[in-house]
Design an enzyme around this catalytic site. Structure first.
Site, PDB file in Angstrom:
ATOM      1  N   HIS A 139       6.089 -37.370  67.743  1.00 27.24           N
ATOM      2  CA  HIS A 139       6.224 -37.588  66.308  1.00 27.24           C
ATOM      3  C   HIS A 139       5.573 -38.892  65.832  1.00 27.24           C
ATOM      4  O   HIS A 139       5.156 -38.992  64.676  1.00 27.24           O
ATOM      5  CB  HIS A 139       7.720 -37.592  65.976  1.00 27.24           C
ATOM      6  CG  HIS A 139       8.042 -37.707  64.533  1.00 27.24           C
ATOM      7  ND1 HIS A 139       7.725 -36.738  63.605  1.00 27.24           N
ATOM      8  CD2 HIS A 139       8.682 -38.694  63.832  1.00 27.24           C
ATOM      9  CE1 HIS A 139       8.151 -37.116  62.410  1.00 27.24           C
ATOM     10  NE2 HIS A 139       8.721 -38.291  62.518  1.00 27.24           N
ATOM     11  N   SER A 141       6.399 -37.859  58.443  1.00 31.42           N
ATOM     12  CA  SER A 141       7.840 -37.845  58.692  1.00 31.42           C
ATOM     13  C   SER A 141       8.597 -37.750  57.358  1.00 31.42           C
ATOM     14  O   SER A 141       8.361 -36.837  56.574  1.00 31.42           O
ATOM     15  CB  SER A 141       8.229 -39.085  59.499  1.00 31.42           C
ATOM     16  OG  SER A 141       9.552 -39.005  59.968  1.00 31.42           O
ATOM     17  N   ASP A 152       3.647 -34.081  60.304  1.00 31.12           N
ATOM     18  CA  ASP A 152       4.949 -33.911  60.949  1.00 31.12           C
ATOM     19  C   ASP A 152       6.089 -34.216  59.966  1.00 31.12           C
ATOM     20  O   ASP A 152       6.959 -35.063  60.237  1.00 31.12           O
ATOM     21  CB  ASP A 152       5.062 -34.786  62.202  1.00 31.12           C
ATOM     22  CG  ASP A 152       5.718 -34.045  63.365  1.00 31.12           C
ATOM     23  OD1 ASP A 152       5.865 -32.815  63.278  1.00 31.12           O
ATOM     24  OD2 ASP A 152       6.100 -34.702  64.359  1.00 31.12           O
TER      25      ASP A 152
END
Length: 319
Positions: A246, A143, A170
């Site tokens: 996610h 992230s 991600d």
């Protein structure tokens, strides 16, 4: 048995490897200074969670630094860390901050400081027969941690060690194209990243979908894995895990208010284990290929000969 020979015995990177593992917590310099003496090992700049093969395994092992996502705890990645460590790697997960605003500069600086600490400090905290091979150092982030990892690899932070591979799990560079958080990483120029190392970008199939109308998607279009991969140069690979979200690579049970929030903020898959094992496996295969020179598992996954617990909707390579 040497680390390289033992790793080769693992039949499937998506399963637990051949090493027994342990997790070690190391306090930061700020906490440790209260009880330090002249003989105390140099503590790290930030608290660390270290996953490693157990003491009785012995050997020299490549090292992976894993940077956590926005306002997440490094402990939420414990099961992923142990999966990777069980295949013969030392995984270092710092707690970069507890509270943070939109600017990621401080965590990039902290990640650089941790990298610079490794040569002098890491060995003092490991069992005597577990030796880090810092000439085989990989950098990963999830992230916003993925954004920080790319920024660090792009030399937005000064490091004394050289990274040999980069992994974005991600990665996210802000809220939307034109709404990047500082410092911006994406340039929207294809193949503009001058990284000088192999790169793997992992995406989640559900990351672009809102969990509910009150919150934006956790990996919005325009600033997510697709955009990061578009700016990579060869060699690079891109995997997207279908039907998972996610945060689905985190531990099965993430406790506390932050832990409970991980189930509410992002669109999720049915369970976390398949996504976590799939990501753990391709991380292992990628590092075996580019740190150990063993491409067997990565090529088997590419050709569909080694099947992950979760389905990959995208598998692409730049060569």
């Amino acid at each position: 048995m040497s680390s390289s020979s033992t790793r080769s015995l693992a039949t499937n990177v998506f399963d637990t490897g051949n090493y027994s593992t342990s997790l070690l917590r190391v306090e930061s310099a700020t906490v440790a200074s209260c009880n330090s003496t002249s003989s105390t090992p140099l503590p790290p700049p930030k608290p660390l969670l270290i996953g490693m093969p157990s003491d009785d395994a012995g050997g020299e092992f490549p090292v992976l630094i894993l940077l956590h996502g926005y306002v997440l705890l490094n402990s939420f990645y414990s099961q992923l860390i142990l999966h990777v460590a069980s295949h013969g790697f030392i995984v270092i997960a710092p707690q970069l901050y507890n509270v943070a605003g939109p600017d990621a500069t401080a965590e990039i600086t902290s990640a650089a400081a941790i990298t610079n600490w490794l040569s002098e400090g890491l060995g003092h905290f490991l069992p005597p027969h577990v030796r880090p091979n810092l000439s085989k150092l990989a950098l990963a982030g999830h992230s916003r941690g993925g954004k920080a990892a790319f920024a660090l690899a792009l030399k937005k932070g000064a490091t004394t060690l050289k990274y040999s591979a980069l992994i974005g799990v991600d990665p996210v560079d802000g809220m939307d194209k034109g709404k990047q958080t500082p410092p911006p990483v994406l340039t929207y120029i294809p193949h503009s990243f001058d990284l000088g190392m192999p790169v793997m970008v992992i995406g989640s199939g559900l990351g672009e979908i809102k969990k509910n109308p009150l919150f934006p998607p956790c990996a919005p279009k325009g600033v997510n894995h697709k955009d990061f991969f578009n700016e990579c140069r060869t060699p690079a690979c891109h995997f997207v895990v279908k039907d998972y979200g996610h945060l689905d690579m985190l531990d099965d049970d993430t406790k506390g208010i932050r832990g409970k929030a991980t189930y509410c903020l992002c669109k999720n898959g049915k369970s976390r284990e398949p996504m976590r094992r799939s990501i753990g496996g391709i991380i292992v295969a990628f590092m075996k290929a580019y740190l150990d020179g063993d491409i067997t598992d990565l090529m088997a996954i590419r050709k569909g000969q080694e099947t992950a617990p979760a389905e990959f909707e995208t598998v692409e390579f730049l060569e």
